[in-house]
Structures are given as structure tokens and as C-alpha cells.
Design an enzyme around this catalytic site. Structure first.
Site, short mmCIF file in Angstrom:
data_model
loop_
_atom_site.label_atom_id
_atom_site.label_comp_id
_atom_site.label_asym_id
_atom_site.label_seq_id
_atom_site.Cartn_x
_atom_site.Cartn_y
_atom_site.Cartn_z
N ALA A 373 -28.32 -30.27 -43.95
CA ALA A 373 -27.86 -29.46 -42.96
C ALA A 373 -27.55 -28.07 -43.33
O ALA A 373 -27.29 -27.89 -44.63
CB ALA A 373 -26.64 -30.23 -42.47
N CYS A 374 -27.45 -26.96 -42.46
CA CYS A 374 -27.27 -25.85 -42.76
C CYS A 374 -26.54 -25.12 -41.48
O CYS A 374 -26.29 -26.07 -40.48
CB CYS A 374 -28.38 -24.93 -43.15
SG CYS A 374 -29.72 -24.53 -41.56
N ASP A 375 -26.13 -23.98 -41.55
CA ASP A 375 -25.59 -23.30 -40.65
C ASP A 375 -26.28 -23.49 -39.05
O ASP A 375 -25.66 -24.04 -38.08
CB ASP A 375 -25.03 -22.07 -40.64
CG ASP A 375 -23.92 -21.54 -40.03
OD1 ASP A 375 -23.07 -22.37 -39.49
OD2 ASP A 375 -23.75 -20.35 -40.11
N GLY A 377 -29.41 -25.13 -38.72
CA GLY A 377 -30.36 -26.36 -38.70
C GLY A 377 -31.58 -25.99 -38.58
O GLY A 377 -32.48 -26.70 -38.21
N LEU A 406 -24.96 -28.05 -38.93
CA LEU A 406 -24.02 -28.69 -39.20
C LEU A 406 -23.29 -29.23 -38.31
O LEU A 406 -22.64 -30.67 -38.28
CB LEU A 406 -23.26 -27.89 -40.20
CG LEU A 406 -22.04 -28.58 -41.50
CD1 LEU A 406 -22.90 -29.70 -42.07
CD2 LEU A 406 -21.57 -27.70 -42.24
#
Length: 457
Positions: A373-375, A377, A406
Site C-alpha cells: 500500500a501507498c498513499d 495506490g 492505504l
């Protein structure tokens, strides 16, 4: 304060990022078919204005409402936004960013008030009419009250932007932009602030410099070149592959750890960013829509017909200035111990993984839920998920790791891999999940540790 700014920035970018492909579609149509485009076509040019005025703001509003209250919040957010849009010819991106989350929030509150008070058998009737009545009220409120306020805000922003341009001060934005990027606010800046401003400017001039302020890969490329020529060991090796990902893949997050390793290099990155903005200001160059990710391929695809020279020079000059300044900074100010410490950590992890080489394990269930996950996506999490999937399959673990924003990670996820700065948000999203923080997306040792832990479980 920092946390509130990051939260606000994430909210802005979360409304734009899911729809960036439609921004690109609009940009391609604009670049090709407007009177100054590559293939002027009066009929197809009619698509440009409705997409800009209606489709894009409504998609943003829907995404904002959905972010708060799923589909039901999304449709009310879009209904709220259409009232704002209908009252003016100006594309209401700011209005959509207000209407989407606010509409979703109000719909959620209405449903909460009605919960437990609906007679059995009347649920569908009440749910449909409560949303319909709220949507109608908000559309009228948007047209009569919110739209004039948004027009005033837009006019003020336009005045401020024009003032910066007229006084040749636009390059100074890099003093704020580049440090904010290192704090992983790059998507928030690019899509939450510069994209709406850029879309307003495109309506007037057919292109905008704002799409290049954050997206320019030159500052990061120059930094990585400096590390390649003046770094050592693992840092030098990582910088080469990072350059390819930064320039062609457009994932700026790849160079952030290199700045954090020697924070003094932020000076070179800022000066590189300022140089790029100055060149684009000098040549009056810009893009027709957001370039996301900030890849040279995406940038050239979104480049206005008369801006190729300025855009290419802005990237080249930004990279050259960043390289020159950071080369000096690394030679003079970089602490050798920092680089050696980074190498030692990587080598120690690598040796540990070699001593306990992972092998196919029957202890890893096939339905294990791992998410990278990242800020947003998209960029960094997509790259990280691909790297981790390769590592797992090489170890005999047949699991494909998906990537996600996320705030959209499934609640039953068992393992979340994410950036160091997002660990607390990951814990809040899935308290029961095991969290693996990643600092360097290219560091194989960090992925090796995850594989080792799974096989040793």
C-alpha cells in the site's frame, strides 16, 4: 500541524488520483483536436469543453463522496457538485472538491439519524427518498451559495498566480514543493493543488505550466546522477536502477530515500526545481493536462504543440543544476559514515538472508492476504508489489501481491507492506495486520526479510 497538512493533502489527492486516466483522455483529445492542436477538428473539439466543465469535476466529486461514505456518499457528492457546476461556465474543480466529501458526510449523518427508526418494509423507500431529498437540497445550495464562493476563491487564486507570473516569482514555489515531496506530499501537491489550477489555466491558454512544477523528473534525475558518480557500493548501484524508474517510470518516490540519506542534497533538488520552472516560464511552455506519473513518456504525451523545446529544456536544465549542486554537496558535506552505515545495514540484511535462504514452504497458506500500500495506490505501491511478488515466486510461494491506496486496503488483510511514513495509518486501517515498513523500494534486502519471515513462520 504536519499531520493535519498531510491528511488534508491526502484527501485532495484521493479525489483526483482515481480519475487521472480520464484527465489523460481529456488531455489527449485537447492536444489533438483543438484549433491549435496536432489534428484540428471542429466536431471532435466539441468534446473538450463538456469533459472539462462536467465530466471531470463530477468524477472528482463522486470520488470525494465515495471516500467518505462509499457509493451512496459518492452519488450525493456528485449531485451536490452539479448545482455548483451549473451556475458558472468556469470549470468548478475547487467546488467539486468541496461538494464531494461534504455531500458524502451529510448523507452519512442522515442515514445515522434514520438508523433504527425506519418501519420494517419501508427501508428501500426511506433510503431512496432520504438520498433524493438531500441531493435536491444540496444541488440548490450548491448553485445559490457554494458556487459564488468558489468563483471568488478561483478568482483570488488566479490573481495570485498571475501576480507570481508577472513578477517572475513562480520558480520560488520549488522552495515549498521539493521539501513537501520528500514528505510524501507529492501526490497531494500535484493532483490536489496544481491540477485544478492547471485546468483553469488550460481553459484560458490551452496549456499550463502548473502541470510541470511537481511532475518534472529533472531534479530527482540530477540527484541520482550525483549519487551514481560520487556515491559508493550499494548506494551507487541502486542509483542507476532508480534513475531508470524515475525518468521513464515517473515514480518520484524512488529518489526520496537518497535525499533523506544526506538532507543537505535537498538544496540541490530545490535549485534544480527552480531552474526547471524558470525555463518553462521563460519559454511560456506547458502541458495540456496532468502528466501522471511524472514520466518523460507521459510528459511528452501531454505536451502542448508549441512547448516541446521549453519542456525538454526545463527537464535537462533541472537535471543539470541538481546534478552540479548535489555533486559539490556530496563531495564537501556528505558524511562518509552515512553512506557506510547505509551499506552496512544493507549488507548485514543480505548476509542474514543468505544464511537462512528461503525455500518453498507449506506453512504459507495460499489465501494469505498481503497488500502493498501507498498513499495513492498507484506508482510506488505498484512497483513494490511487483518486486515483492517476484521475490515470493522465486522462493516458491505462489502469491500475487496486489497494490492499493492505504485507505482502500481490505480490512481483513493480514500483512501490509508500506512506506515508513505510512505505518501509523496502516495500523489504524488494519490493527490486526502485520506491518512491514519499506524505506527503499529498490533495496532487495527489505523484501528478502519479508520472504524469510513468511518461510520461517
Amino acid at each position: 500541524m504536519k499531520e493535519k497538512v498531510q491528511k488534508f493533502g491526502r484527501a485532495l489527492s484521493s479525489m483526483v488520483m482515481p480519475n487521472i486516466s480520464i484527465f489523460i483522455a481529456w488531455g489527449l483529445i485537447t492536444a489533438l483536436f483543438i484549433p491549435k492542436g496536432w489534428l484540428p477538428n471542429p466536431t471532435l473539439n466539441e468534446i473538450v469543453a463538456p469533459m472539462q466543465r462536467f465530466l471531470l469535476p463530477l468524477l472528482i466529486a463522486y470520488s470525494g463522496g465515495k471516500m467518505i461514505y462509499e457509493h451512496r456518499g459518492g452519488i450525493i457528492g456528485a449531485c451536490f457538485a452539479i448545482g455548483i457546476i451549473a451556475g458558472t461556465e468556469t470549470p468548478m474543480f475547487i467546488g467539486a472538491m468541496i461538494a464531494g466529501p461534504l455531500g458524502g458526510y451529510l448523507m452519512k449523518k442522515v442515514d445515522t439519524l434514520l438508523d433504527g427508526h425506519i418501519p420494517s418494509g419501508f427501508e428501500m423507500l426511506v433510503n431512496n427518498f432520504s438520498a433524493g431529498i438531500l441531493g435536491a437540497i444540496l444541488a440548490c445550495v450548491g448553485c445559490l451559495l457554494i458556487e459564488p464562493a468558489c468563483v471568488a476563491i478561483t478568482s483570488a487564486l488566479s490573481y495570485g498566480v498571475n501576480w507570481l507570473v508577472e513578477h517572475s516569482l513562480l520558480p520560488l514555489t520549488s522552495i515549498l514543493v521539493e521539501p513537501a515531496k520528500i514528505l510524501f506530499l507529492n501526490n497531494a501537491l500535484n493532483h490536489g493543488i496544481f491540477t485544478p489550477l492547471g485546468m483553469e489555466q488550460v481553459q484560458e491558454t490551452g496549456k499550463s505550466i502548473f502541470f510541470m512544477i511537481e511532475a518534472n523528473p529533472g531534479p530527482g534525475l540530477g540527484l541520482l546522477l550525483a549519487y551514481f558518480f560520487f556515491g559508493k557500493g550499494e548506494v551507487k548501484e541502486s542509483s542507476l536502477s532508480a534513475m531508470i524508474i524515475e525518468f521513464f517510470g515517473g515514480i518520484h518516490e524512488i529518489y526520496f530515500p537518497f535525499v533523506l540519506m544526506n538532507p543537505i542534497t535537498l538544496v540541490g533538488v530545490i535549485l534544480g526545481g527552480m531552474s526547471g520552472v524558470f525555463i518553462n516560464t521563460l519559454f511560456h511552455s506547458g502541458l495540456v493536462s496532468a502528466a501522471s506519473p511524472g514520466s518523460i513518456i507521459a510528459i511528452l504525451g501531454m505536451c502542448a504543440k508549441d512547448s516541446y523545446l521549453g519542456i525538454l529544456l526545463s527537464i535537462l536544465v533541472a537535471a543539470a543544476v541538481s546534478f552540479a549542486v548535489n555533486a559539490i554537496l556530496l563531495k564537501v558535506f556528505a558524511k562518509e559514515g552515512n553512506l557506510q552505515e547505509a551499506q552496512a545495514k544493507v549488507n548485514a540484511s543480505k548476509q542474514a538472508s543468505k544464511g537462512l535462504a528461503p525455500a518453498a514452504s507449506s506453512f504459507v497458506p495460499a489465501d494469505l492476504k498481503i497488500v502493498f500500500a501507498c498513499d495513492a495506490g498507484m506508482g510506488s505501491s505498484a512497483m513494490g508489489a511487483a518486486n515483492l511478488t517476484k521475490k515470493l515466486k522465486a522462493a516458491g510461494i505462489d502469491i500475487t501481491v496486489p497494490h492499493s491506496a492505504l485507505n482502500e486496503v481490505p480490512l481483513d488483510t493480514q500483512i501490509i507492506v508500506t512506506q515508513n511514513s505510512l505505518v501509523e495509518r496502516a495500523k489504524a486501517r488494519c490493527p490486526q495486520a502485520k506491518i512491514y515498513p519499506i524505506q527503499n523500494f529498490m533495496a532487495s534486502s527489505e523484501y528478502d526479510q519479508i520472504v524469510h519471515d513468511l518461510c520461517g513462520a
